[in-house]
Design an enzyme around this catalytic site. Structure first.
Site, PDB file in Angstrom:
ATOM      1  CG  HIS A  31      89.259  91.796  81.868  1.00  0.00           C
ATOM      2  ND1 HIS A  31      90.453  91.944  81.423  1.00  0.00           N
ATOM      3  CD2 HIS A  31      89.529  91.541  83.309  1.00  0.00           C
ATOM      4  CE1 HIS A  31      91.374  91.976  82.638  1.00  0.00           C
ATOM      5  NE2 HIS A  31      90.610  92.019  83.712  1.00  0.00           N
ATOM      6  CG  PHE A  32      90.015  87.177  82.733  1.00  0.00           C
ATOM      7  CD1 PHE A  32      91.221  86.764  82.183  1.00  0.00           C
ATOM      8  CD2 PHE A  32      89.722  87.974  83.854  1.00  0.00           C
ATOM      9  CE1 PHE A  32      92.223  87.260  82.635  1.00  0.00           C
ATOM     10  CE2 PHE A  32      90.993  88.212  84.266  1.00  0.00           C
ATOM     11  CZ  PHE A  32      92.079  87.885  83.780  1.00  0.00           C
TER      12      PHE A  32
END
Lengths: 132, 162
Positions: free
Chosen positions: B34-35
Site C-alpha cells: 500500500h505504502f
C-alpha cells in the site's frame, strides 16, 4: 412549534444535498433537478429522505414525497405515459411540486425531472407548517 | 475464495447492531504494497470490512433471503492510522431497513480510539425499481459463505440465525 423561514429551510436542504450527493453548494440552486443536474440515483433518494428526517425532525413516509400508487398504477399509466386522471391524481398527491413542465409531456421516464431542489424545499415547508 | 475483512464477531444483535474485530498483521501482503516502507491498514479496506460487517447484519435481518449489495458509501471519514499489530473493531448499526434497502452507520475503533466513521447504504437488488432481473441463486450469501458464517457463529455471533 415556531415556523422556519423558507430561506432557512433552503439552507438546510442545500447542506443535506451537498452531503448526500457530494456536490458543491453553488450547484444546489432552487431549479436544479436532483437526477439530471445533481446526479442523484435511486438509492440516493432513500439517503436524502433519511437525512431530511434527521435535519428537520420530521417523518417522511415514502409515498408522500413520491406517490408510487399513482406512478405505478396501470389505471393511470398507459404506454409509459400518465393519462389525464393520472395527472389529476398526481397533482393532488404532490401539491409541493411544480408539474407544469411534466404535464406537457407526461412520459414516466421524465418524471424524475419533477424533483428539483425547490420541490424538496416546498415539501419540507408544507410538512413543517402542518406540524406547527 | 472470498476476501473477508474481519476475523470474528464480538457482538451480534439481530436487526440492530453487530461488532466485528480484525487483527492487522504484517503477514498480509497488502500492508507491504500500500505504502512501501510504511505499512498501514488501507482505509478502503476498512470501508470493505465495515461493508461486510454491516452487510451481514442487514442480510441476517431478512434471514439471508435477499441479495444485499453495497449501493452507496454515504459517509467515510478517517481520523487516525492503523498499524500492524493492532486490532480494529467494526461497530455497525442499522438506521433504517425496508423492503428495498437499508441504511447503516458505523464506527471503526482501535484500542478505544476512534479511527473512522463509515455510513453505508445497501440495496436488496431483487426489489430494484428498474425491474431488472438477477439470477435466482443468492450469489451474495452463497453456500460457501454460509458455511464460513457458521464458524463465526461459534465465536461471538451465537445469535446469528442460519
Amino acid at each position: 412549534m415556531a415556523t422556519i423561514a423558507r430561506d432557512e429551510i433552503f439552507a438546510k436542504v442545500q447542506q443535506t444535498l451537498v452531503d448526500a450527493l457530494s456536490v458543491d453548494d453553488d450547484e444546489v440552486t432552487e431549479s436544479a433537478t436532483l437526477t439530471g443536474d445533481l446526479g442523484a440515483e435511486s438509492i440516493d433518494f432513500l439517503d436524502i429522505v433519511f437525512r431530511l428526517e434527521k435535519a428537520f425532525g420530521i417523518k417522511i413516509p415514502q409515498d408522500e414525497l413520491m406517490p408510487r400508487d399513482v406512478l405505478e398504477n396501470p389505471k393511470y399509466v398507459v404506454n409509459k405515459r400518465l393519462n389525464e386522471p393520472g395527472l389529476a391524481a398526481l397533482k393532488s398527491s404532490m401539491p409541493h411540486a411544480d408539474l407544469s413542465e411534466f404535464e406537457k409531456d407526461p412520459d414516466i421516464d421524465k418524471f424524475s425531472d419533477v424533483f428539483t431542489v425547490a420541490t424538496i424545499v416546498n415539501f419540507v415547508d408544507a410538512k413543517l407548517a402542518r406540524q406547527a | 475464495m472470498r476476501w473477508i475483512w474481519f476475523d470474528r464477531f464480538e457482538q451480534f444483535e439481530s436487526g440492530r447492531r453487530a461488532v466485528a474485530v480484525k487483527n492487522v498483521t504484517l503477514a498480509e501482503d497488502y500492508l507491504h504494497d500500500h505504502f512501501p516502507g510504511f505499512p498501514i491498514m488501507p482505509q478502503s479496506l476498512m470501508i470493505e470490512g465495515m461493508a461486510q460487517t454491516a452487510g451481514i447484519l442487514v442480510g441476517e435481518a431478512r434471514q439471508f433471503t435477499e441479495k444485499v449489495i453495497l449501493a452507496k458509501i454515504r459517509r467515510a471519514v478517517f481520523h487516525t492510522l492503523v498499524r500492524p499489530g493492532q486490532q480494529i473493531r467494526f461497530e455497525a448499526e442499522i438506521e433504517h431497513l425496508d423492503e428495498a434497502a437499508a441504511l447503516t452507520c458505523g464506527k471503526i475503533t482501535c484500542e478505544g480510539e476512534l479511527v473512522g466513521e463509515v455510513d453505508l447504504a445497501f440495496a436488496h437488488i431483487d426489489q430494484n425499481m428498474s425491474g431488472l432481473d438477477f439470477p435466482e441463486e443468492n450469489f451474495v450469501f452463497t453456500e460457501e459463505f454460509m458455511s464460513l458464517l457458521k464458524t463465526f457463529r461459534e465465536h461471538g455471533a451465537e445469535k446469528v440465525r442460519l
